[in-house]
Enzyme design. Structure first.
Site, short mmCIF file in Angstrom:
data_model
loop_
_atom_site.label_atom_id
_atom_site.label_comp_id
_atom_site.label_asym_id
_atom_site.label_seq_id
_atom_site.Cartn_x
_atom_site.Cartn_y
_atom_site.Cartn_z
N GLN A 481 0.54 -1.25 -0.14
CA GLN A 481 0.08 0.10 0.20
C GLN A 481 1.03 1.13 -0.01
O GLN A 481 1.66 1.16 0.86
CB GLN A 481 -1.04 -0.30 1.07
CG GLN A 481 -1.69 1.33 1.64
CD GLN A 481 -2.77 0.74 2.59
OE1 GLN A 481 -2.26 0.23 3.36
NE2 GLN A 481 -3.69 1.58 2.66
N GLU A 599 -10.46 -1.60 5.48
CA GLU A 599 -10.37 -2.59 6.61
C GLU A 599 -10.65 -2.47 7.89
O GLU A 599 -10.63 -2.82 9.09
CB GLU A 599 -8.81 -1.58 7.02
CG GLU A 599 -8.19 -1.20 5.92
CD GLU A 599 -6.81 -0.46 6.83
OE1 GLU A 599 -6.24 0.66 6.65
OE2 GLU A 599 -5.82 -1.06 6.64
C1 LIG Z 1 3.70 -0.49 11.42
C2 LIG Z 1 2.96 0.48 10.47
C3 LIG Z 1 3.04 -0.07 9.20
C4 LIG Z 1 2.70 0.97 8.29
N1 LIG Z 1 2.30 0.39 6.91
C5 LIG Z 1 1.63 0.96 5.91
C6 LIG Z 1 1.56 0.92 4.95
O1 LIG Z 1 1.53 -0.04 4.14
N2 LIG Z 1 1.68 1.93 4.12
C7 LIG Z 1 1.79 2.84 4.14
O2 LIG Z 1 1.24 3.74 3.07
N3 LIG Z 1 1.39 3.58 5.67
C8 LIG Z 1 1.64 3.21 6.28
N4 LIG Z 1 2.17 3.46 7.27
C9 LIG Z 1 2.13 5.65 8.06
C10 LIG Z 1 0.68 5.42 8.91
O3 LIG Z 1 0.00 5.16 8.48
C11 LIG Z 1 1.72 6.52 9.09
O4 LIG Z 1 2.48 6.51 9.96
C12 LIG Z 1 0.37 7.50 9.87
O5 LIG Z 1 -0.28 7.98 8.76
C13 LIG Z 1 1.25 8.69 10.47
O6 LIG Z 1 1.39 9.51 9.62
P1 LIG Z 1 3.15 9.86 10.33
O7 LIG Z 1 3.89 8.36 11.34
O8 LIG Z 1 4.05 10.25 9.33
O9 LIG Z 1 3.03 10.70 11.41
P2 LIG Z 1 2.50 12.37 11.89
O10 LIG Z 1 1.44 12.28 10.87
O11 LIG Z 1 4.09 13.11 11.26
O12 LIG Z 1 1.79 12.08 13.17
C14 LIG Z 1 2.49 12.51 14.48
C15 LIG Z 1 1.38 12.31 15.32
O13 LIG Z 1 0.47 13.86 15.36
C16 LIG Z 1 -0.30 13.68 15.64
N5 LIG Z 1 -1.36 14.97 14.34
C17 LIG Z 1 -1.01 14.74 13.59
N6 LIG Z 1 -1.39 15.59 12.74
C18 LIG Z 1 -2.24 15.78 13.74
C19 LIG Z 1 -3.62 16.48 13.63
N7 LIG Z 1 -4.47 17.24 13.15
N8 LIG Z 1 -4.48 16.89 15.38
C20 LIG Z 1 -3.40 16.01 16.08
N9 LIG Z 1 -2.65 15.81 16.25
C21 LIG Z 1 -2.21 15.17 14.64
C22 LIG Z 1 -0.70 12.66 14.96
O14 LIG Z 1 -1.73 11.51 15.21
C23 LIG Z 1 1.10 11.35 15.73
O15 LIG Z 1 0.44 10.91 17.36
C24 LIG Z 1 2.35 2.44 8.68
C25 LIG Z 1 2.41 2.96 9.86
C26 LIG Z 1 3.63 1.65 10.93
C27 LIG Z 1 3.67 2.32 12.24
#
Ligand SMILES: Cc1cc2nc3c(=O)[nH]c(=O)nc-3n(C[C@H](O)[C@H](O)[C@H](O)COP(=O)(O)OP(=O)(O)OC[C@H]3O[C@@H](n4cnc5c(N)ncnc54)[C@H](O)[C@@H]3O)c2cc1C
Length: 735
Positions: A481, A599
């Site tokens: 994905q 999902e």
């Molecule tokens: C084990 C694992 C598998 C994954 N697999 C996939 C995959 O197969 N494909 C894929 O595309 N992605 C995948 N992901 C990525 C996942 O979807 C992202 O990590 C997730 O969407 C969060 O984005 P970020 O890591 O950039 O965190 P950020 O968006 O930077 O967030 C950091 C923190 O800030 C908070 N935050 C952000 N925006 C706001 C807001 N507006 N209000 C309040 N709080 C906020 C978040 O909740 C979080 O606590 C995976 C992640 C993990 C951990």
């Protein structure tokens, strides 16, 4: 797990009646007057609500606990000042079970002209010439002040329990109304002094059994009432925060306020799912789940309602305090949550394994198939949790997928036109349960089978469906994905990966990150900007891209678990065919979001079964270590077990309900937080062994759950994003 048209009709009829008749002003007036709301009581009886669970031969409607719950929920929302729970759920239910001895009262109870109540606190009974003599004091006897008939239990000196019916004018009976904080449910102190009665209605073991059943029904219906209390607290709060302006805007616009309301909704929907499930059974664990989760929801929501109202929340004239007091008094009745948890803990921690589910013919078929096929090279995979488990070998896991596919267990719910078996939901549930009980290992093909395949069926062209579904169905083609990017995490609309049309190909440049199993996959679906210069949600398309090509570099990223399931994926002029966009060009955002919606689908059943397996592992550890049944840790285990009951009930409700239903909004937040807490509990049960890396397979799996569950509240929409979605989309709060 869905309501029938008749059940919905009951729910609506009672809600409508109460909306008109049981206002806060009416409640306050009735509380001042100190008598029940007689007019409302009559109207409730005219709706048939007093005769609901009596058989048709007894002049009733022959309905069950769920119908009682639906009424109780509405009455809880309004704190309706009528003794319906006491007279109908307790008194009438009990008398309805007694046969000829009680028949004289049933017509009056059924039409509401007679009010009964029942106390579980036994007084003393003494055999005397011609009958019995009763003495004793019942400190808090609900509805005793308004009941015509008081049902009391009494014990003989040898401990035998007897049941008696006392008319309110019985000689020797004194009823003194109590001053209560929760004045919306009146109670009295009842003194019995030398009351002489000729007959007892029931006695001994048969009475104890009836009372045990009544206790389960009462706890379930009271749980529904607590959900009504919690729901009204949320509704009052939403109404208040949308009108109250501070810092130049409605306070509903502040994220802290939105998240509070969203968490209230999560607790309510889980408790509602739990009482739906409990109403269909008389087993301890589902009833305990309903009782404990509903108590928690009511107390949490009442507390938050006061908080969100600020100063006025502390005022007598605003309603939150009425609900706060009812939530507390309800939570003490028919066993506090801690008592239910103790019972669940005792059941879970006893030496014998919890009772097996009855083996239906279909489950037996699944079981036999698994016994035969989880052998040879696959034997090593038995009980392997999947990703995060050190013993998880992707190549072997893929061969296992092919074996499952050959048995018809991949895509079993898909329509036959797409190569599936179109199995009904009940059989898919049965498969997942049997799979876990047989030690079936974690699966590697879920992104293809459960995310992409339904999206292909919804949006794909016939050519795309014919090309990709068979490989997924056969376990020969694997998908990743490609959504997240370094600058597009929670804010996914910030996607920068771009695709440019050149001849009959798309040329893709950019970077994806956290891409699970990209190193093991053949294809990836990529959210990419296909309209140059487009912004945010517009101009995006979902492209289907082969992963094995020179323009793509995959770099595994080591996780905190030590293993590396997710990756960075770099696209340097990677290519895919021009026709391989899923859905319309430029409409990729909608397709991508609908894919995420899948999902919450049937895939959650496999996940539930996996959680159940993890719980069994934890229980084995706890039993092996001889964990004391009365310990705090035992209560936490019981709490996890009932939480899982509620998650399962919620998942079934989601699957049998409509898309976008309240229960579906809360599902991701609920399961991921349950699992995270469960991981911490697993580490605590292991004690210092949680810190070891050793060859103890069972302990090692629990350690992986502890670590891997940290990811659950981050991927597929983090906790905070889930709460935003619940607040804005489900509760309609400002964006
Ligand atoms: C084990 C694992 C598998 C994954 N697999 C996939 C995959 O197969 N494909 C894929 O595309 N992605 C995948 N992901 C990525 C996942 O979807 C992202 O990590 C997730 O969407 C969060 O984005 P970020 O890591 O950039 O965190 P950020 O968006 O930077 O967030 C950091 C923190 O800030 C908070 N935050 C952000 N925006 C706001 C807001 N507006 N209000 C309040 N709080 C906020 C978040 O909740 C979080 O606590 C995976 C992640 C993990 C951990």
């Amino acid at each position: 797990m869905t309501l029938s048209p008749e059940q919905q009709a009951i729910q609506v009829a009672v809600a409508d009646l109460l909306a008109g008749q049981a206002s806060s002003a009416a409640l306050r007036a009735a509380m001042l007057a100190g008598d029940i709301d007689r007019k409302l009581w009559q109207q409730i009886a005219e709706l048939g609500c007093c005769a609901l669970q009596l058989s048709e031969a007894q002049g009733g409607l022959g309905m069950g606990t769920l119908e009682l719950c639906l009424i109780a929920e509405q009455l809880g929302r309004r704190l309706a000042y009528v003794p319906w729970f006491e007279s109908v759920v307790l008194g009438t239910s009990l008398l309805g079970e007694l046969g000829a001895e009680a028949e004289q009262w049933l017509p009056g109870l059924a039409d509401g002209s007679l009010i009964s109540t029942f106390s579980t606190d036994p007084v003393q009974a003494l055999p005397v010439a011609g009958g019995w003599r009763l003495d004793g004091r019942i400190e808090q006897f609900q509805a005793a002040g308004s009941a015509d008939l008081l049902l009391v239990t009494a014990r003989l000196a040898d401990g035998e329990l007897l049941l008696f019916a006392l008319p309110r004018d019985a000689q020797g009976l004194s009823i003194s109304p109590l001053q209560l904080h929760d004045a919306s449910r009146p109670a009295a102190c009842v003194q019995l002094t030398g009351i002489l009665l000729a007959d007892c209605l029931a006695r001994g073991n048969s009475l104890e059994e009836k009372l045990a059943r009544l206790r389960l029904t009462a706890a379930t219906v009271l749980a529904a009432e607590q959900v009504g209390v919690a729901q009204q607290c949320l509704d009052l709060s939403l109404s208040y925060v949308s009108g109250r302006v501070q810092f130049g805007q409605p306070i509903a616009a502040f994220q802290a306020v939105k998240h509070r309301c969203a968490q209230m909704m999560v607790s309510i929907e889980l408790a509602r799912s739990a009482f739906y499930a409990a109403a269909a059974t008389s087993d301890l664990q589902p009833v305990a789940a309903a009782r404990c989760l509903a108590n928690e929801a009511a107390q949490f929501c009442a507390q938050e309602a006061i908080q969100l109202h600020g100063g006025v929340g502390f005022c007598w004239e605003y309603d939150p305090h009425l609900y706060f007091k009812r939530a507390q008094s309800n939570s003490q009745w028919f066993g506090m949550s801690t008592r239910w948890l103790d019972q669940v803990a005792a059941e879970l921690l006893q030496e014998a394994l919890p009772h097996e589910l009855p083996e239906e013919a279909f489950q037996a078929e699944v079981h036999a198939w698994l016994e035969q096929h989880l052998s040879g090279e696959f034997l090593a995979m038995r009980g392997c949790l999947g990703p995060g488990d050190d013993s998880f070998a992707p190549a072997l896991a893929k061969r296992w997928e092919q074996c499952l596919a050959a048995g018809g267990w991949v895509g079993m719910g898909w329509p036959t036109a797409h190569g599936g078996r179109d199995l009904p939901l009940a059989q898919q549930v049965a498969f997942h349960e049997a799979y876990v009980r047989a030690g079936g290992p974690g699966r590697i093909g879920h992104i293809g089978e459960q995310l992409l395949a339904p999206t292909l069926m919804a949006y794909g062209t016939p050519a795309q469906q014919q090309r990709f579904l068979p490989g997924i169905r056969a376990g020969t083609s694997y998908w990743a994905q490609g959504y997240s990017e370094p600058d597009a995490g929670s804010d996914l609309a910030n996607v920068k990966t771009r695709a440019k049309r050149e001849g009959d190909e798309w040329i893709i440049n950019g970077q994806k990150v956290w891409t699970s199993w990209a190193q093991e996959s053949d294809w990836i679906f990529v959210l990419a900007r296909t309209e140059a210069g487009s912004q945010r949600h517009r101009g995006l398309s979902l492209l289907l891209v082969p992963l094995r090509q020179p323009g793509i570099t995959i770099r595994p990223i080591r996780q905190m678990t030590g293993s590396a399931e997710f990756n960075e994926v770099f696209f340097d002029s990677a290519r895919t065919e021009a026709s391989l966009h899923l859905g319309e060009l430029g409409q990729g955002w909608k397709v991508a979001m609908d894919l995420l919606g899948f999902e919450r689908g049937v895939s959650t059943l496999g996940q539930q079964a996996q959680f159940e397996h993890e719980l069994q592992l934890l229980l084995s550890q706890a039993r092996r270590d001889g964990l004391a049944q009365q310990s705090v840790l035992a209560q936490r285990i019981a709490s996890a077990a009932i939480g899982l009951q509620a998650l399962r009930a919620n998942a079934l409700r989601v699957l049998s309900g409509a898309a976008g239903s309240p229960e579906s909004f809360v599902a991701k937040y609920a399961w991921s937080n349950w699992h995270r807490d469960f991981g911490r509990l697993a580490a605590d049960v292991l004690g210092p062994r949680a810190n070891l890396i050793d060859a103890d397979a069972a302990a090692q799996r629990l350690r992986q759950v502890w670590l891997y569950s940290r990811a659950d509240t981050i991927y597929a929409g983090s906790n905070e994003i889930q709460l935003n979605l619940i607040a804005e989309r489900a509760l309609g709060m400002p964006r």
